[in-house]
Design an enzyme around this catalytic site. Sequence first.
Site, PDB file in Angstrom:
ATOM      1  N   ARG A  39       0.812  -1.250  -0.207  1.00 16.27           N
ATOM      2  CA  ARG A  39      -0.070  -0.100   0.043  1.00 16.27           C
ATOM      3  C   ARG A  39       0.853   1.222   0.046  1.00 16.27           C
ATOM      4  NH1 ARG A  39      -0.239  -1.289   5.398  1.00 16.27           N
ATOM      5  NH2 ARG A  39       0.172   0.312   6.712  1.00 16.27           N
ATOM      6  N   SER A  40       2.167   1.245   0.600  1.00 13.05           N
ATOM      7  CA  SER A  40       3.044   2.346   0.318  1.00 13.05           C
ATOM      8  C   SER A  40       3.787   2.446  -0.665  1.00 13.05           C
ATOM      9  CB  SER A  40       3.837   2.500   1.716  1.00 13.05           C
ATOM     10  OG  SER A  40       3.068   2.329   2.810  1.00 13.05           O
ATOM     11  N   ARG A  99      14.434  -8.951  19.440  1.00 16.90           N
ATOM     12  CA  ARG A  99      15.542  -8.368  20.482  1.00 16.90           C
ATOM     13  C   ARG A  99      15.921  -9.248  21.504  1.00 16.90           C
ATOM     14  NH1 ARG A  99      12.146  -2.901  20.960  1.00 16.90           N
ATOM     15  NH2 ARG A  99      12.997  -1.687  19.171  1.00 16.90           N
ATOM     16  N   CYS A 128      13.961   2.532  21.827  1.00 16.14           N
ATOM     17  CA  CYS A 128      14.696   3.989  21.972  1.00 16.14           C
ATOM     18  C   CYS A 128      14.852   4.448  23.428  1.00 16.14           C
ATOM     19  CB  CYS A 128      13.514   5.060  21.424  1.00 16.14           C
ATOM     20  SG  CYS A 128      12.029   4.824  21.768  1.00 16.14           S
ATOM     21  N   GLY A 159       7.110   8.151  19.155  1.00 12.21           N
ATOM     22  CA  GLY A 159       7.304   6.823  19.310  1.00 12.21           C
ATOM     23  C   GLY A 159       6.111   5.955  19.038  1.00 12.21           C
ATOM     24  N   LYS A 212      10.525  -3.965  28.211  1.00 11.30           N
ATOM     25  CA  LYS A 212      11.538  -3.672  27.120  1.00 11.30           C
ATOM     26  C   LYS A 212      12.802  -2.968  28.014  1.00 11.30           C
ATOM     27  CE  LYS A 212       8.710  -3.184  22.928  1.00 11.30           C
ATOM     28  NZ  LYS A 212       8.222  -2.293  22.144  1.00 11.30           N
ATOM     29  N   HIS A 241      12.466  12.180  23.625  1.00 14.68           N
ATOM     30  CA  HIS A 241      12.125  11.432  24.739  1.00 14.68           C
ATOM     31  C   HIS A 241      12.996  12.145  25.793  1.00 14.68           C
ATOM     32  CE1 HIS A 241       9.654   8.367  23.054  1.00 14.68           C
ATOM     33  NE2 HIS A 241      10.480   7.447  23.006  1.00 14.68           N
TER      34      HIS A 241
HETATM   35  C1  2RA Z   1       7.235   4.257  22.198  1.00 16.37           C
HETATM   36  N1  2RA Z   1       9.399   3.112  22.292  1.00 16.37           N
HETATM   37  O1  2RA Z   1       7.838   5.322  22.332  1.00 16.37           O
HETATM   38  C2  2RA Z   1       8.197   3.003  21.894  1.00 16.37           C
HETATM   39  C3  2RA Z   1       8.056   2.614  20.455  1.00 16.37           C
HETATM   40  N2  2RA Z   1       8.907   3.303  19.363  1.00 16.37           N
HETATM   41  O2  2RA Z   1       5.937   4.277  22.027  1.00 16.37           O
END
Ligand code: 2RA
Length: 336
Positions: A39-40, A99, A128, A159, A212, A241
């Site tokens: 689709r992209s 991961r 991240c 995110g 995570k 962040h």
């Molecule tokens: C978030 N780290 O910020 C997760 C996924 N990128 O929602």
Amino acid sequence: QGLRVGVLGATGAVGTEILGILAQRSLPIADLRLLASPRSAGQTLTFAGTPLPVQAVSAETLQGLDLILASAGASVSRQWLPIAVQAGAIAIDNSSAYRMEANVPLVVPEVNPQDLKDHQGIIANPNCTTILMTVALWPLHQVRPIRRIIAATYQSASGAGAKAMQELKDQALDILKGNPPRTAAFPYPLAFNLFPHNSPLNDQGYCQEEMKMINETRKIFHTPDLRLSATCVRVPVLRAHSEALNVEFFEPFPLAEARNLLQQAAGVAFVEDWERNYFPMPLEATGKDPVFVGRLRQDLSEPNALELWLCGDQIRKGAALNAVQIAESLIAQGLI
Ligand code: 2RA
């Protein structure tokens, strides 16, 4: 000669950033192939001034690649990366799909580049929040092992993807116009609000995002017994962040020594002006490579603990840049 490189998820926020970073840095590229879902596909993107078509990912379009950088979600990675590896590529995957697999290195180049030598085709890019935290804490951990980390995160809309970033802007306009904020990408209004990260919760009340940070940090540091707890929160910030970290060691860590280590640390920009009460801010970290660290201070409640604050661009160092730096490290180590 150069590498035949594929970017899977080329039209997404991270994929677009990967292309920008590849154009800025010196990874030797002989051929660049932009891949996305059907689709992209069909769009044309520009790489270093050259228009390139976005092709639909398929077994055929995954042939003849040396390296593929993937950021298209865990299900897409699981479906297509084994095929890419089978066809001879090394895959650097930004999704959470692989991961925690034992035979998949989980790598932050400033921290554990040596783990790359054990790859069996797939290499995972950490979450991240984990990347930003481990870049900041590794220099301290190398001098005095960390006993426990308490993390509070302030996570940007990016995110949750490009649509979520747009929704934050739209919600702000809605509210300023006196209208109810639209919520599609997010379950709740984010503008002028915040809420605990809305990833699925486990039986202990921790969300996937928090687990995570716990599990990935232990793997990257090779410290399975590291004690870590996290509270992850989504905040009305576009793409950087922030994290407040309480870091406990097995003994006191002299403040001046910690500050000196952070000022020299790879991937860290140390920002502190106590006179002006000026410390890292997400708006200033946006679009930049380093993890901005500051507001380092002794924990008044625990002699063995320090407090610190950090900000980092979630799309850049939190995803795209780290993936490209992994590729650069593969070359530097003669692994590709
Ligand atoms: C978030 N780290 O910020 C997760 C996924 N990128 O929602």
